[in-house]
Design a protein around this motif. Structure first.
Motif, PDB file in Angstrom:
ATOM      1  N   UNK A   1      -7.023  -4.517  -4.185  1.00 49.82           N
ATOM      2  CA  UNK A   1      -6.849  -4.400  -2.736  1.00 49.82           C
ATOM      3  C   UNK A   1      -7.690  -5.421  -1.997  1.00 49.82           C
TER       4      UNK A   1
ATOM      5  N   UNK B   1       0.831  -1.211   0.000  1.00 50.09           N
ATOM      6  CA  UNK B   1       0.000   0.000   0.000  1.00 50.09           C
ATOM      7  C   UNK B   1       0.864   1.258   0.000  1.00 50.09           C
TER       8      UNK B   1
ATOM      9  N   UNK C   1      -0.964   6.637 -10.640  1.00 51.89           N
ATOM     10  CA  UNK C   1      -2.416   6.561 -10.852  1.00 51.89           C
ATOM     11  C   UNK C   1      -2.740   5.930 -12.196  1.00 51.89           C
TER      12      UNK C   1
ATOM     13  N   UNK D   1      -4.220  -1.622  -9.243  1.00 57.84           N
ATOM     14  CA  UNK D   1      -4.165  -2.130  -7.882  1.00 57.84           C
ATOM     15  C   UNK D   1      -5.396  -2.971  -7.575  1.00 57.84           C
TER      16      UNK D   1
ATOM     17  N   UNK E   1      -0.955   4.572  -1.388  1.00 56.73           N
ATOM     18  CA  UNK E   1      -2.130   4.706  -0.525  1.00 56.73           C
ATOM     19  C   UNK E   1      -1.748   5.079   0.894  1.00 56.73           C
ATOM     20  N   UNK E   2      -0.526   4.786   1.276  1.00 57.93           N
ATOM     21  CA  UNK E   2      -0.045   5.156   2.608  1.00 57.93           C
ATOM     22  C   UNK E   2       1.286   5.874   2.458  1.00 57.93           C
TER      23      UNK E   2
ATOM     24  N   UNK F   1     -11.977  -4.538  -0.517  1.00 56.21           N
ATOM     25  CA  UNK F   1     -12.614  -3.490  -1.297  1.00 56.21           C
ATOM     26  C   UNK F   1     -13.702  -4.144  -2.112  1.00 56.21           C
TER      27      UNK F   1
END
Lengths: 251, 287
Positions: free
Chosen positions: B74, B47, B67, B72, B52-53, B77
């Motif tokens: 996950x 992530x 992007x 991705x 994302x982090x 989700x």
């Protein structure tokens, strides 16, 4: 289609999803409209000038005011926050955050769709109320639009703050109902503000729904809304939007 | 060419250290596995790579637009229940500058475009999830615990899909705790335990590091003393009539040649598996 352009596909998809949940459209649009027409047609007192309201007919002022309030509150406290919290809870927003789409687009599309629902409900009520019950169109049309917009921004702001603060979808649903029904009461849904004891009317004056309900009734009665009510709505709108932006999270 | 380079990644939530120190590099076009037990820091690592982090410290270099060019998939989700498969793919395709054809992807993952998300099985949801990760024509696909919760049949189908992704030249960063999955799919793998990388190697290399020996196991009523002097044999353990011989890859031939025909039965060999290697390297099992 470019990723920075208006997210047309996102908007179309979200509209389809909105229409596939018939209960949302029912509570936001059909129920207030049906109540307006049924109560307006079946309760004779509503069609007589009322001394409490300064000699105007409730069917022309108080009743449509309350039904518009019902529609906006349903959207702001029930449908919009529930959708956003479910999207957050299930990772729908998080999943999209890995793509080039801007998360704010998702939020904007939801706001536009829900605002459109209460605008459609209000327009249908004005037109069919006019055709069926001979309710005159709002005499101060621009003032009516202004009050409607300010009240909607206020309620949506508080609804967004609720969505941001609620930990999960179960909480947001019960909290939404727990806010909506007292607000409908303070707005005069079951006890017109004119009949409220003084202390209750003061509480109502400072509540977002009391201010919105009275301002709607005022403009429908061809009277300028009071500055107090406009100020109260503005203050609640600012507080709601501030809280929503502070607390909002995508996951 | 290295397409992902992670150096001294460190991530802390308050006092809790999720990743102590993780470094690895992924070559373009390979399937790179990240394995470890639940809570080892695998998901946090990818992530961070996916953006994302934000790492507490350390550097991450990704040779692709995060992007636009990184797809991705996950954990945890999902999509709206009433969103149909075809609509989901068209929607996600609309987010990207150069999307793949949703129709081609649908054919590849074998899903009915009319089916709403709520009615998909676990395996179908994972295949849709892969399709969504690929719809932007990514250079890198990050897939997190793709086959967890799938039945063996669905898992094998998913593996076939990932092999086809690689054939398209996509670099795959795969998080898993299934050693079978690693052996089948990964070119190289990083073993993560308690937020640290213990080893980065090919699956075969990891097995060799742990203990590359083969075991020959059989039953016999005769003497096995003669086996101990064979150069191919490292050790002989006798338990009643059950004999376990450890040695190099030629130990089997040596044992069979040294013992009289007809004296041995139930002969089999065991190789060190990636599971064994993981156990040796980390001190605990992966699952």
């Amino acid at each position: 289609m470019s990723a920075i352009a208006f997210p047309t596909r996102l908007a179309i998809t979200e509209i389809k999803l909105y229409l596939r949940e018939p209960l949302a459209a029912f509570f936001a649009v059909v129920l207030p409209l049906a109540l307006l027409l049924i109560l307006g047609a079946t309760i004779p007192d509503f069609r007589e000038p009322a001394d409490d309201l300064g000699g105007v007919r409730p069917v022309d002022t108080h009743l449509p005011g309350m039904m518009i309030l019902l529609s906006v509150l349903t959207v702001a406290f029930s449908i919009l926050p529930a959708t956003l919290v479910v999207y957050r809870e299930r990772g729908v927003l998080r999943r999209m955050s890995t793509t080039p789409v801007k998360p704010i687009s998702v939020l904007s599309v939801q706001l536009v769709i829900n605002a459109a629902a209460s605008i459609v409900a209000t327009a249908l009520m004005l037109v069919s109320g006019h055709l069926v019950l001979e309710i005159p169109y709002p005499p101060m049309f621009l003032a009516f639009v202004g009050v409607f917009l300010l009240g909607s921004v206020t309620m949506f702001g508080i609804g967004l703050a609720l969505a941001a603060a609620a930990p999960n979808s179960r909480v947001v649903q019960s909290a939404g109902a727990g806010i909506m029904f007292p607000l409908l009461f303070l707005g005069g849904m079951w006890l017109p503000r004119a009949l409220m004891p003084d202390w209750l009317r003061v509480v109502s004056d400072y509540s977002p729904a009391g201010a919105f309900g009275q301002a709607l009734t005022d403009v429908l009665s061809n009277q300028a809304p009071s500055l107090l009510h406009l100020g109260v709505m503005t203050a609640w709108a600012a507080a709601g939007i501030l809280a929503a932006t502070r607390w909002f999270r995508w996951e | 060419m290295e397409i992902i380079k992670v150096e001294n990644l460190h991530k802390r939530y308050g006092d809790k250290v999720a990743i102590a120190d993780v470094s690895f590099a992924v070559e373009e076009g390979e399937i790179f596995g990240i394995v470890g037990r639940n809570g080892a820091g695998k998901t946090t690592t990818v992530e961070c790579v996916a953006g994302l982090r934000t790492p507490t410290s350390g550097t991450i270099k990704v040779g692709a637009d995060l992007k636009q060019q990184v797809g991705v998939q996950l954990q945890d989700c999902s999509l709206p229940d009433k969103l149909r498969v075809g609509e989901a793919l068209s929607l996600y395709a609309s987010f990207y500058a150069n999307p793949a054809s949703p129709a081609d992807l649908l054919a590849e993952v074998g899903l009915d475009p009319r089916k709403p998300f709520a009615k998909l099985s676990g395996g179908q949801r994972q295949r849709l999830s892969i399709a969504l990760a690929l719809v932007g024509n990514p250079r890198i696909a990050i897939l997190d615990e793709l086959t967890t919760g799938l039945d063996p049949q669905a898992r094998r189908e998913t593996w076939g899909l990932i092999e086809r992704i690689k054939e398209r030249g996509v670099t795959v960063l795969l998080v898993t705790h299934f050693m079978e999955e690693v052996e089948r799919l990964c070119d190289r793998v990083a073993i993560i335990s308690d937020g640290r990388v213990l080893a980065v190697d090919t699956p075969a290399g990891l097995i060799a590091r742990a203990d590359g020996s083969d075991r020959v196991i059989f039953r016999t009523s005769g003497s096995v003393e003669s086996l101990k002097s064979l150069p191919e044999v490292a050790s002989v353990v006798v338990d009643g009539d059950l004999v376990t011989v450890t040695g190099d890859t030629n130990a089997l031939h040596a044992v069979v040649a040294a013992l009289p025909v007809g004296q041995i039965s139930e002969l089999r060999t065991e190789r060190t598996t990636l599971d064994d290697a993981f156990l040796t390297l980390t001190g605990h099992s992966a699952t």
